[in-house]
Structure formats: C-alpha cells, structure tokens
Design an enzyme around this catalytic site. Sequence first.
Site, PDB file in Angstrom:
ATOM      1  N   GLU A  28      -4.603  12.798   9.831  1.00  0.00           N
ATOM      2  CA  GLU A  28      -5.070  12.437   8.488  1.00  0.00           C
ATOM      3  C   GLU A  28      -6.443  11.820   8.701  1.00  0.00           C
ATOM      4  O   GLU A  28      -6.579  10.632   8.984  1.00  0.00           O
ATOM      5  CB  GLU A  28      -4.106  11.462   7.809  1.00  0.00           C
ATOM      6  N   GLN A  80      -2.946  -5.514   5.968  1.00  0.00           N
ATOM      7  CA  GLN A  80      -2.841  -4.423   6.955  1.00  0.00           C
ATOM      8  C   GLN A  80      -3.731  -4.770   8.146  1.00  0.00           C
ATOM      9  O   GLN A  80      -4.958  -4.655   8.064  1.00  0.00           O
ATOM     10  CB  GLN A  80      -3.279  -3.087   6.322  1.00  0.00           C
ATOM     11  N   HIS A  89      -2.623   0.430  11.864  1.00  0.00           N
ATOM     12  CA  HIS A  89      -2.408  -0.977  11.524  1.00  0.00           C
ATOM     13  C   HIS A  89      -0.934  -1.232  11.265  1.00  0.00           C
ATOM     14  O   HIS A  89      -0.178  -0.308  10.990  1.00  0.00           O
ATOM     15  CB  HIS A  89      -3.224  -1.344  10.275  1.00  0.00           C
ATOM     16  N   ASP A 101       0.833  -1.197   0.000  1.00  0.00           N
ATOM     17  CA  ASP A 101       0.000   0.000   0.000  1.00  0.00           C
ATOM     18  C   ASP A 101       0.873   1.254   0.000  1.00  0.00           C
ATOM     19  O   ASP A 101       0.648   2.188   0.772  1.00  0.00           O
ATOM     20  CB  ASP A 101      -0.951  -0.019   1.216  1.00  0.00           C
ATOM     21  N   HIS A 160      -1.601  11.576  -2.605  1.00  0.00           N
ATOM     22  CA  HIS A 160      -1.449  10.249  -3.208  1.00  0.00           C
ATOM     23  C   HIS A 160      -2.744   9.448  -3.193  1.00  0.00           C
ATOM     24  O   HIS A 160      -2.822   8.390  -3.797  1.00  0.00           O
ATOM     25  CB  HIS A 160      -0.353   9.498  -2.465  1.00  0.00           C
ATOM     26  N   ASP A 161      -3.758   9.935  -2.462  1.00  0.00           N
ATOM     27  CA  ASP A 161      -5.019   9.201  -2.379  1.00  0.00           C
ATOM     28  C   ASP A 161      -6.029   9.717  -3.400  1.00  0.00           C
ATOM     29  O   ASP A 161      -5.787  10.690  -4.110  1.00  0.00           O
ATOM     30  CB  ASP A 161      -5.598   9.311  -0.969  1.00  0.00           C
ATOM     31  N   ARG A 195      -5.132   4.362  -7.725  1.00  0.00           N
ATOM     32  CA  ARG A 195      -4.481   5.550  -7.147  1.00  0.00           C
ATOM     33  C   ARG A 195      -3.052   5.681  -7.697  1.00  0.00           C
ATOM     34  O   ARG A 195      -2.465   6.761  -7.669  1.00  0.00           O
ATOM     35  CB  ARG A 195      -4.436   5.453  -5.617  1.00  0.00           C
ATOM     36  N   ASP A 213      -1.504   8.557  10.332  1.00  0.00           N
ATOM     37  CA  ASP A 213      -2.323   8.008   9.250  1.00  0.00           C
ATOM     38  C   ASP A 213      -3.640   7.434   9.777  1.00  0.00           C
ATOM     39  O   ASP A 213      -3.660   6.744  10.806  1.00  0.00           O
ATOM     40  CB  ASP A 213      -1.507   6.897   8.565  1.00  0.00           C
ATOM     41  N   ARG A 251       2.761  12.848  10.520  1.00  0.00           N
ATOM     42  CA  ARG A 251       1.414  12.637   9.974  1.00  0.00           C
ATOM     43  C   ARG A 251       0.892  11.323  10.531  1.00  0.00           C
ATOM     44  O   ARG A 251       1.473  10.260  10.295  1.00  0.00           O
ATOM     45  CB  ARG A 251       1.488  12.578   8.450  1.00  0.00           C
TER      46      ARG A 251
HETATM   47  C1  OTU Z   1      -4.623   6.505   4.361  1.00  0.00           C
HETATM   48  O1  OTU Z   1      -5.794   6.850   3.644  1.00  0.00           O
HETATM   49  C2  OTU Z   1      -3.460   6.616   3.405  1.00  0.00           C
HETATM   50  O2  OTU Z   1      -3.330   7.946   2.981  1.00  0.00           O
HETATM   51  C3  OTU Z   1      -3.672   5.663   2.270  1.00  0.00           C
HETATM   52  O3  OTU Z   1      -2.713   5.796   1.263  1.00  0.00           O
HETATM   53  C4  OTU Z   1      -3.674   4.275   2.841  1.00  0.00           C
HETATM   54  O4  OTU Z   1      -4.048   3.372   1.843  1.00  0.00           O
HETATM   55  C5  OTU Z   1      -4.642   4.123   4.008  1.00  0.00           C
HETATM   56  O5  OTU Z   1      -4.639   5.220   4.921  1.00  0.00           O
HETATM   57  C6  OTU Z   1      -4.260   2.918   4.835  1.00  0.00           C
HETATM   58  O6  OTU Z   1      -3.045   3.129   5.500  1.00  0.00           O
HETATM   59  O7  OTU Z   1      -8.953   5.482   3.124  1.00  0.00           O
HETATM   60  O8  OTU Z   1      -8.595   6.145   0.644  1.00  0.00           O
HETATM   61  O9  OTU Z   1     -10.179   8.910   7.047  1.00  0.00           O
HETATM   62  O10 OTU Z   1      -9.716   7.990   4.482  1.00  0.00           O
HETATM   63  O11 OTU Z   1      -6.794   7.143   6.193  1.00  0.00           O
HETATM   64  C7  OTU Z   1      -7.658   6.579   1.579  1.00  0.00           C
HETATM   65  C8  OTU Z   1      -8.910   8.533   6.668  1.00  0.00           C
HETATM   66  C9  OTU Z   1      -7.978   6.123   2.958  1.00  0.00           C
HETATM   67  C10 OTU Z   1      -8.918   7.557   5.491  1.00  0.00           C
HETATM   68  C11 OTU Z   1      -7.534   7.435   5.053  1.00  0.00           C
HETATM   69  C12 OTU Z   1      -7.087   6.455   4.090  1.00  0.00           C
END
Ligand code: OTU
Length: 654
Positions: free
Chosen positions: A325, A251, A183, A140, A394-395, A519, A283, A281
């Site tokens: 985040e 995870q 996680h 991931d 990146h998301d 993504r 996560d 940050r």
């Molecule tokens: C985060 O995002 C990270 O930015 C992602 O890149 C990871 O895949 C994920 O955690 C797992 O570690 O669902 O679509 O409310 O929305 O934590 C992105 C927060 C995610 C979540 C966010 C998550």
Amino acid sequence: MDKRQSDCILSTVIDDLRSSKLELDERFFTRLGAQFFSIVDLLENLYGKSVEFESAVSQLLWRLAHSYEARPERMRLLDLERERHPAWLQDSRHAAYMAYLDRFAGDLSGLEERISYLRELGITIVHLMPLLKGPAGKSDGGYAVSNYQEVEPRLGSIDDLRRVAGRLHDEGMLLELDLVVNHTSNEHEWALKARAGEQQYQDYYYMFDNRTIPDQFEQSMPEVFPETSPGNFSYVPELGKWVMTVFNDFQWDLNYTNCDVLVEMTEILFFLANCGADVIRLDAVPFLWKRIGTSCQNQDESHLILRIFHACARVVAPGVALVAEAIVEPKEIVRYFGEGEYAGRECDTAYHATMMVLLWDALATGNTRAFHQGLSSIPGIPAYTTWFTYIRCHDDIGLGYADEDLHAVGYDPSLHRAFMVAYYTGRFSGSGARGAPFMANPKTGDARISGSAASLVGLEYALETGNEEEITKAINKLVLLYSICYSIGGIPIVYYGDELATLNDISYLDDPAKHDDNRWMHRPMFDWAAAERRNSPGTVENRVFSRLQRLLGLRASLPQFGSETPASMVDLANDSVLAYERSSDENGLVVVLANVSDRSQAVRLDGVYPSVQAWSDVVTCEAPQQFDDVLILPAHGFYWLRPSSAEVECCEDC
Ligand code: OTU
C-alpha cells in the site's frame, strides 16, 4: 560478511534446528537453504554494523522455524500448489472486495452469512480491513493496532478468524488481511512498556528527550494529516519525551533501525498467514524507514525490509501474497515490486494509485490524454506480480500524478490539481460531484478528495433533482469506471457499497471519534435493505449491481483479462476514447473501448485491425453501434469487442 562466515551461521542454525524439538520437514530446510543468503545479505545491508548481527540472524531464523511448525496443513498444501503455479493471482477470475468488517457484516460470524452475497457479485478475494484489537475511541478505522494477536473483541476471536478463513477456502475464495507495519497504537503493549519507562521498548519507537532531532526531521518531512494531526511528532507527557507520529498522535511509528522490531513484525506476519490469510496488505510501506533530510518516504531501506519479508515468506508461507500500500508517485510505486536481482521479490501486488487518479481525471476532463501519458510512463512490472486496480477505497483520492506527465499533455500541474479538487467537490459548474476536500494544506496548497464513488460521479445530485437523464448518466459513469478496472489488467477491487451506488454518509459528523476525518463520509454502514433492492428491476441498486455483476462474470470467462498479458494501448486518434487490447495466443483478441466524455464518439478500428471484418460486443452480445466502418460509442459507453468470427462466449440470457 563473507561467504565463509554466513555458511558457518547457516550450518550452526541448521544443526541447532535439526536437533531441536521443533517438527520441521525437509521442505523447510530446502526453502531455507534457497533463501538464506538473500536474507543474510539483506539483513546485513540494514543492520550490518551492529554487534548483535549474528544473534539477530539466528533469532529471525528460529522465529521462522516456529512459524513454519505452526503452519496449518491446509495452508501448507496451498503453498505447494501456488509454488507450482506462480501465476495463481493473475487469473481473470479474481476480483476483490474490500470492507470494514463491522460496517459490512457486524462481526466475523456475520461475515459467514454474507459470503453468498459476495459470491453472487463475483468476488473471490475478501479483504477485511483492520480487525485486530485497537483503542476504544479513535483508532483510525483500525489502523492503530493494540494487539496483533487478538481480534477486536466486538468482532470475534482469533478462532472465529480461522473459521472464516476456512469457510472462504471451502468456497474457493481467498482472505486478505491488513498488517499495519509502520506503527502501533499508543496502547500496544510495547508502547505501554515504553511509557512505563522501559528503555528496551522505548527503542521500538523514535523517542527523543527534546525537540532537537524532531526539528531536524520536520524540515523535510511532509505532513500526512495536516488539518488534524500537524507535524510528525507528539509529546508524551508522562515521559517528557517526543515520539514520532507521522499519522495521528495515537499511532506511534515503529523504529526499524532496531532489528528487534523487524524480527517481531516478521513473526506477526506469519501469525496472520497461519490464521489463513492468503493476501496480506502491508499498510503505509513507503514510511518504514526514516532519514533526516529526506521526506522519510520510499527510502531504499524500506525496500530492504519488504524484501526480507518476502524472502522469509518464501521459507514459511510461500503461498502468501504481499500487497504494497504505497500511495506515492508513479515511479516510486513500481519500485515496490522489487528491482534488479530483487525484481519480483518484494511485494507481489500493489495498489495502482496512479491509474485510480488518472481514471477520475479522464472522467472530469472528458479526455484521456493524461491517462495515456500517465500510464505510458509507468514501466512494466516483473513476471508474476500484478496490480490491484480500483477507483475507490476507504481513503481519500490523492492527486499523485507525476508533474512531468501533466506538463507533457499541456497542463499546469498545480492548476490542474486545483481543477480536480474543484470539480469533485462540486465547485466547478456542471460537475454534479459531491465530494469534499480532505486535508487541505494552506502551506503547500495541496488537497485530496473524499466522497463515495456514486456521489463523485454525480448520482447524489441527480437523485436530488430527480432528473432521470442525470441519474442514468451518473450510473453510466460509475459502471464505466468499474468496467475499466475490470478489463485493463490486474485484480479489480470493489469497494464495499459501490456495487449498490452507495452515496455519501454524513452521520460521522455526530461521532466525536470520527467527526474531524471526512474520509468517514465514504465509509458508511452497509445498507442491507438497499442490497435487497438489487433484485428489484428499475432501482438504482439493481441497475448498478446487475451490470457490475455481469461484467465480473464476463471478466472471469475471458482469460485475456488476467494479468499475465498486459493491456496495450491502441491509438485511435480520439482523445475522448480509451482504447486498449488484451490478447493471448490461446484466447484471441479483445479490444476495449471506453468513452470518458459526455458526448457520443466515433472511432474506426479498420486501420489498426484491417483483417477484422466485424466486431461483436461481449457485454451486450450484439454488434456495436456502427455507421459504415465507423463505430459509435454513446456518452460514457464502452465496448468489450471480439472479432465476430471468434467464438464469443455469451451468457445464457443472450
Ligand atoms: C493508510 O493510508 C491507510 O489506508 C489509512 O486508512 C491510514 O489512515 C494510514 O495508512 C495510517 O495507517 O496516508 O491518506 O503512501 O498514503 O499509507 C492515507 C501510503 C494515507 C499512504 C497511506 C495512508
């Protein structure tokens, strides 16, 4: 626990620490004294009923003492400085850059060579996305950590990380790192021990012998990755058990109802801080605490955990800023800054996910009503906290509006979300956007959006058609979005590659570890040849880089753009124009106007600012286009206006 009992624990621990071999100075004990009762109170709220409560408190305090002892002198000095200037993060000179280390610079040594590029752009905060050891195949993008105290070997070592932090500090820059708190990877030592049957470590996770409890959880838990990782539990064949895996099956969600997990993670937090991270940050914080019958997000206990991290940081590393985040509903995001007696004592900053989606909304509709409505329903945030403003990361882009806000401006929420997905995936006529739907969920009708900023504003399409007008329009849209992030308050984030208008990259489709997660289309290898073109006038790279660079430079010279003074919206009775002012007694007024539509717009400022005779745009160092008292904003154009009597700081080339 009553005051007498906690006094008693405090004095016992302090006596023990003082007579231990640890080198602790008075500053440590003073800070501990100031935070102790909060820490005990928070822990008691979380774990009060457990018999081992007292030992948990003392365990945590011992770990804090060890972390403090290990804190490098240089970081301790920064701590002192930042304690004295608690608004240190709110300075308008700050701008962040977020990048995958391997994709941007190869490895940690490579990064050192790229610091000058980041400086040139105007960056002060370098966010290196997960760089700790993770599984070899799917990880991931590093958000599955196998060892929190080891850098992924192909990226370097912990010593390299410390060196990079030192180099950044020498340059007056800050380092931001991720702490994946929710996680671990299924290859983390704890997971391996759990898989080998050790009960102690199985208790670090949510593990169940059968589906009874998982099924109860599932009734109210949404799915984060429904297409690729449906459900929230995975079967572990070697154990014959089910483990909670909210994200991917590799995870494993940590179980914070077990106090040992919290103690371990607190220690890891300070390990990263002591490596030289200034900003951490955190996560996926909304997910930290799970409760049957709820969405298992934004539970009160998640906030208690973050407050414990914050209070502990005040003892060990008060110069470290914590970032939430939390990509959740607007009213939930603000709670991560802390509330009530804990206002400002939880996370120091948070991603402004609401503003992010509202900006894309304004651009798609050419209309700012949802933007104004959405922002006006977000309460102010506590002193010394600030937002991270951004348009891309990146998301995916999640369409996390508040339904009430959409209703308030006359939209049907689900239709409007469907419009946004259609628009940005290019299925809406005339949009030119080249995004892709991410994790469409037929059960809920939801979808999110993937794609690079440049492709979403239509540049990919425009370049294919070769239409110069369309190319210019796309560039203007990209710069417009960034100009708002830079000026509206908070710390802007530049997502790596956006400064060069990097397009979607579909090479991920050939990589079996990535092909099912689109993504990756907006997580390209950084193109250093394209970066070179930033110096060649007329290229797309030059047109975007030079403008974003200039705007960051201007932002740094305008203290009003720091976050101490929030932006206040100005109503100019034109739905296509975003208008807000940033002002302070010492630095005067700046009015920002941004036209989100593809037509010229006319506005008048004399009604709101009757005493201002004339305006000057600090971006062009010229007067704005004007027709009598009417200001004209070109399509997707913007102004940063100062009353022209004010001393306008212009750059040398004006
Ligand atoms: C985060 O995002 C990270 O930015 C992602 O890149 C990871 O895949 C994920 O955690 C797992 O570690 O669902 O679509 O409310 O929305 O934590 C992105 C927060 C995610 C979540 C966010 C998550």
